[in-house]
Write a protein that holds these residues in place. Structure first.
Motif, PDB file in Angstrom:
ATOM      1  N   MET A 188      14.009  13.287  10.833  1.00 10.95           N
ATOM      2  CA  MET A 188      13.072  12.215  11.180  1.00 10.95           C
ATOM      3  C   MET A 188      11.944  12.128  10.155  1.00 10.95           C
ATOM      4  O   MET A 188      11.510  11.028   9.777  1.00 10.95           O
ATOM      5  N   ARG A 189      11.479  13.269   9.671  1.00 15.39           N
ATOM      6  CA  ARG A 189      10.417  13.224   8.647  1.00 15.39           C
ATOM      7  C   ARG A 189      10.971  12.781   7.295  1.00 15.39           C
ATOM      8  O   ARG A 189      10.261  12.141   6.513  1.00 15.39           O
ATOM      9  N   PHE A 207      24.967   4.570   6.099  1.00 14.17           N
ATOM     10  CA  PHE A 207      24.536   5.949   5.929  1.00 14.17           C
ATOM     11  C   PHE A 207      23.344   5.988   4.979  1.00 14.17           C
ATOM     12  O   PHE A 207      23.430   5.518   3.839  1.00 14.17           O
ATOM     13  N   TYR A 208      22.225   6.533   5.476  1.00 11.21           N
ATOM     14  CA  TYR A 208      21.058   6.753   4.620  1.00 11.21           C
ATOM     15  C   TYR A 208      21.141   8.103   3.913  1.00 11.21           C
ATOM     16  O   TYR A 208      20.475   8.334   2.912  1.00 11.21           O
ATOM     17  N   SER A 209      21.918   9.006   4.487  1.00 11.60           N
ATOM     18  CA  SER A 209      22.153  10.339   3.944  1.00 11.60           C
ATOM     19  C   SER A 209      23.347  10.889   4.717  1.00 11.60           C
ATOM     20  O   SER A 209      23.820  10.252   5.667  1.00 11.60           O
ATOM     21  N   VAL A 237       9.879   3.457   8.654  1.00  7.91           N
ATOM     22  CA  VAL A 237      10.861   4.058   7.749  1.00  7.91           C
ATOM     23  C   VAL A 237      10.464   3.802   6.304  1.00  7.91           C
ATOM     24  O   VAL A 237      10.250   2.653   5.900  1.00  7.91           O
ATOM     25  N   ILE A 238      10.364   4.887   5.531  1.00  7.45           N
ATOM     26  CA  ILE A 238      10.054   4.757   4.107  1.00  7.45           C
ATOM     27  C   ILE A 238      11.176   5.299   3.225  1.00  7.45           C
ATOM     28  O   ILE A 238      11.146   5.140   2.020  1.00  7.45           O
ATOM     29  N   LYS A 239      12.170   5.928   3.824  1.00  6.96           N
ATOM     30  CA  LYS A 239      13.285   6.463   3.055  1.00  6.96           C
ATOM     31  C   LYS A 239      14.180   5.332   2.568  1.00  6.96           C
ATOM     32  O   LYS A 239      14.467   4.384   3.307  1.00  6.96           O
ATOM     33  N   LYS A 240      14.645   5.456   1.339  1.00  8.48           N
ATOM     34  CA  LYS A 240      15.640   4.536   0.820  1.00  8.48           C
ATOM     35  C   LYS A 240      17.016   5.190   0.940  1.00  8.48           C
ATOM     36  O   LYS A 240      17.144   6.402   0.755  1.00  8.48           O
ATOM     37  N   LEU A 294       0.821  -1.215   0.000  1.00  5.85           N
ATOM     38  CA  LEU A 294       0.000   0.000   0.000  1.00  5.85           C
ATOM     39  C   LEU A 294       0.854   1.265   0.000  1.00  5.85           C
ATOM     40  O   LEU A 294       0.675   2.153   0.826  1.00  5.85           O
ATOM     41  N   LYS A 295       1.763   1.329  -0.951  1.00  3.69           N
ATOM     42  CA  LYS A 295       2.666   2.478  -1.090  1.00  3.69           C
ATOM     43  C   LYS A 295       3.663   2.582   0.055  1.00  3.69           C
ATOM     44  O   LYS A 295       4.471   3.476   0.077  1.00  3.69           O
ATOM     45  N   MET A 296       3.559   1.700   1.036  1.00  7.53           N
ATOM     46  CA  MET A 296       4.487   1.730   2.165  1.00  7.53           C
ATOM     47  C   MET A 296       5.638   0.772   1.842  1.00  7.53           C
ATOM     48  O   MET A 296       5.434  -0.371   1.503  1.00  7.53           O
ATOM     49  N   THR A 297       6.852   1.274   1.898  1.00  3.99           N
ATOM     50  CA  THR A 297       7.996   0.438   1.579  1.00  3.99           C
ATOM     51  C   THR A 297       8.251  -0.543   2.704  1.00  3.99           C
ATOM     52  O   THR A 297       8.307  -0.172   3.854  1.00  3.99           O
TER      53      THR A 297
END
Length: 818
Positions: free
Chosen positions: A253-254, A63-65, A87-90, A17-20
């Protein structure tokens, strides 16, 4: 000894549902030639960080970023598989510098530096200049075998070392009355009616920790360590993020867990509710009464039992004979320019269609929830069990079924918002074995705290698929990390009506906002009136209600609600009565502030800001504000200090009576580094000290930060009654200032396509000049020509017209000397 270590890291990303969903699996294989096994240190740098073995534990740093790092630890040989619900960030490619110095490996991005001791396995975090931020305690990682309903897994813990005088905030919603979370212990945190678990904290030093675990979790801060421990986990899994200040941490966090979308303009008006309006005529009649009185209102709330009896609990249909024409009810409300929010739950009675659909598919959780009795008598007759059961929100098919009935039974009538009650859900007659229940994602224990995230997310995702013409608005009783991405405002639950409770709401809301979820409120007046058996006839309660209304004016959602007695303004008298007049004054003030509030909401969406702001967020250099629980900024200009103790009720004989004969006062600490202006008098006050202010029933200490620009809207009966074509712009000198006036179509998602406008105001304090920049952007129905009425540090909400300086504005830059 010969030791071979192989680490495998493989992300798998299926849709939900669009959630990774991210599945991480780390397997460690080893060969030892000695009977007594001891693992040597081993590591390798990777494109995203490092992985290896230290202190007999496998680790991975990713590291994610440049600002966000994920840390995973497991016992050597233990497979690590987890599903990321928050968490949805790649991960993005991040330039890193790596090095080894003795027993220490170093990794640096452009923003942070990390060291890992290969002997102890402890990690330390520093800013880019090498200043220490946080460090793990040596031997601070712990893994204990745990049998989770037949699944051999772990209980996991990690300890950190904080500076002695360091303040930390967040952890969701907890009603203790403290702001800083130092020296606090929260054992086995699980979602509850008035407790919302978010395992995230941030420091005044500008970093945050998100403990990515959904099982019952303990947080403990003691002088020797700060501990996070969860009942179930395949390994330690947390994120460190650095933002340099509170807004920056929240932005990270966002970025990790999702951005907060815009609410409709009308949600920022006044809402009236109670437990409960029993007929559609009563519901419509309340809105009509407000219109007749000329008191502004935008929202009316329909609580439970519009579906009928408890066996039909949450059928999401109008089955009650007293709601026989729901389409007429909605039409009547909309004709009065009102909006309806309706109660829906996370559970179903055994005679409902959703229950009958879900039961054969094992989509219901077999534990007791509200209501336990099928009888509506009070006290409940427990020999008539209701059979109501929560549904398995972790199951995508169950969420689909839920929305299908919600859409066909309620949304089709044009209902404007969802009051998602009991999203914890209520867990009555609790037995530890209830946590062994199987859900779509494993044991209930494993995913317990993510229940509200999944349930609220299911409604948001499905409504977004149906239409973009109506923004999703959800009021929910519980929340988890990442829930800000689902168009939800969380309220503080079924709290009692008391001065102590009112006082606690302020730090409760601030810590919730500091958990990166920006929208929160409390029932104005408190929910349960048990302390006041005379109910609205009690003078002390009437005073409390007035003060709560004043506080509610400066929260993201302004909603009067409660049980035991109605809370409409006309229940507290009429014009000329003290409590009535105070309530009306603040409702009107709320509407005059709508341009400021709506622009602040855009700052939340576009720039990861927060609406309720603990003072340290804007004045961290002043250590005096690090732990002030009773004051806060509403937006970045208004300092609010609600009155939270009785001043005008005294005991006369055996009874209480109102006494307005003597005007009392309240002290406010004004942060250093700025001048301040009393909102009511316009008086200029220096910061860095406490000031006393008289507080009659209709006044709370309210100050405007020097170096602020505030827009003031027209007096209206509902949010969109008048255009903002003749707006007052107030300048409060003392420093340079900027403000962005945001406008759009008020209730659709065209803003996501760039259909909105921004007008930037800049105050040059030295020159005494206000510059209105070229308008940026456009949208359908936008004002192309308007008048701004300018004034400097006025007193009160009503400005002397003679002090205003008018300027015509057609979208082109203009500068005015004030």
């Amino acid at each position: 000894m010969v030791l071979r270590v192989v680490l495998c890291y493989k992300p798998i990303i299926p849709p939900l549902l669009k959630m990774t969903k991210l599945f991480f699996k780390a397997a460690v294989l080893f060969i030892a030639v000695y009977p007594a096994i001891s693992f040597a240190q081993s590591y390798q740098f990777t494109a995203s960080g490092a992985k290896g073995v230290a202190n007999n534990q496998a680790f991975e740093i990713q590291f994610y970023s440049p600002n966000i790092v994920r840390v995973i630890k497991t016992p050597v040989g233990h497979a690590f598989v987890t599903e990321n619900l928050s968490v949805i960030k790649k991960p993005v490619a991040t330039a890193l510098k790596t090095a080894k110095n003795g027993d220490q490996i170093n990794l640096s991005s452009s923003q942070i530096k990390i060291t890992l001791n290969l002997k102890s396995g402890a990690i330390a975090y520093l800013d880019k200049n090498g200043m220490p931020l946080l460090r793990e305690k040596a031997d601070g990682a712990s893994f204990k075998p745990f049998d989770d309903a037949g699944n051999k897994t772990l209980t996991v813990s990690q300890s950190f070392i904080l500076d002695k005088d360091e303040a930390i905030y967040g952890l969701g919603q907890h009603q203790r009355g403290n702001l800083s979370q130092r020296n606090q212990t929260y054992k086995n945190m699980m979602q509850g009616n008035t407790e919302d678990v978010v395992p995230f904290f941030q420091s005044v030093k500008g970093y945050g920790i998100f403990w990515d675990n959904y099982s019952p979790t303990t947080f403990s801060d003691k002088p020797e360590e700060t501990l996070l421990s969860s009942d179930v986990g395949e390994g330690i899994d947390y994120y460190f993020m650095y933002g340099s200040n509170a807004d920056g941490v929240i932005a990270q966090m966002r970025d990790l867990t999702g951005q907060a979308p815009m609410f409709p303009l009308w949600t920022y008006g006044f809402w009236q509710s109670k437990e409960r309006y029993k007929t559609q005529d009563e519901t419509v009649g309340v809105l009509k009464k407000y219109r007749e009185l000329g008191v502004p209102i935008d929202g009316i709330v329909q609580d439970w039992q519009y579906w009928g009896n408890n066996y039909l609990w949450n059928s999401m249909e109008f089955l009650n004979v007293d709601f026989s024409n729901p389409q007429k009810m909605m039409s009547d409300i909309h004709k009065m320019n009102g909006h309806l929010m309706i109660s829906i739950w996370s559970s179903f009675g055994p005679q409902t269609k959703p229950y009958r659909d879900m039961k054969p598919k094992n989509m219901l959780l077999d534990f007791n929830t509200w209501p336990e009795s099928g009888s509506e008598l009070w006290p409940p007759k427990m020999d008539y069990p209701s059979g109501v059961r929560p549904y398995d929100v972790y199951n995508p098919e169950a969420r689909e079924i839920y929305w299908d009935y919600l859409n066909k039974g309620l949304f089709k009538f044009g209902i404007d918002g969802w009051w998602m009650d009991s999203t914890e859900p209520d867990h009555l007659s609790f037995k530890p074995t209830d946590l062994d229940l199987k859900t779509h994602l494993g044991s209930f224990r494993k995913v317990r705290n993510a229940y509200p995230l999944m349930g609220v997310g299911g409604v948001y995702d499905h409504q977004r698929k149906v239409t973009s013409d109506k923004r999703v608005f959800i009021l929910t009783r519980s929340a988890f990390a990442g829930q800000q991405r689902y168009g939800a405002n969380t309220w503080s639950g079924d709290i009692t009506s008391s001065w102590e409770t009112l006082q606690k709401q302020i730090p409760t809301g601030l810590n919730f906002s500091l958990s990166a979820i920006p929208y929160w409120n409390a029932d104005i007046g408190g929910f349960f009136l048990s302390k006041y058996p005379r109910k609205l006839e009690d003078p002390e309660y009437r005073e409390l209600y007035a003060r709560w209304m004043e506080f509610g004016t400066f929260t993201p959602l302004m909603r009067s609600h409660g049980a035991d007695a109605p809370r409409e303004i006309y229940q507290f008298g009429k014009k000329g009565d003290k409590v009535y007049d105070a309530a009306e004054k603040y409702i009107n003030l709320r509407y005059r502030l709508l341009p400021y509030i709506y622009s602040t909401s855009w700052d939340v969406t576009a720039h990861q800001s927060s609406m309720m702001r603990a003072l340290f967020m804007d004045f961290s250099a002043d250590k005096n504000v690090w732990d002030i629980p009773g004051e806060y900024m509403f937006g970045k200009s208004l300092l609010v200090n609600p009155v939270t103790s009785s001043m005008y009720t005294k005991v006369a004989g055996r009874d209480k009576a109102e006494d307005f004969g003597a005007v009392k006062s309240q002290e406010t600490y004004l942060p250093a580094g700025r001048v301040w202006y009393d909102f009511w008098s316009g008086q200029k006050v220096a910061g860095g000290k406490k000031v006393s202010r008289e507080t009659p029933l209709d006044i709370i200490p309210l100050y405007v930060k020097g170096g602020s620009i505030m827009p003031i809207g027209p007096k209206v009966q509902y949010s969109s009654e008048k255009n903002w074509d003749n707006m007052e712009i107030r300048v409060y000198p003392g420093a340079d200032a900027d403000f962005t006036l945001y406008e759009d179509e008020n209730d659709n998602y065209n803003y996501e396509k760039g259909q909105y406008s921004e007008i930037v105001f800049h105050w040059d304090d030295k020159k005494g000049t206000l510059t209105i920049a070229d308008r940026k952007g456009a949208f359908k129905g936008m004002l192309t020509n308007r008048t701004f009425n300018l004034t400097v540090a006025p007193a009160g909400i009503v400005t002397d017209a003679g002090k205003l300086k008018s300027v015509s504005y057609s979208g082109k830059k203009v500068s005015i000397k004030l």
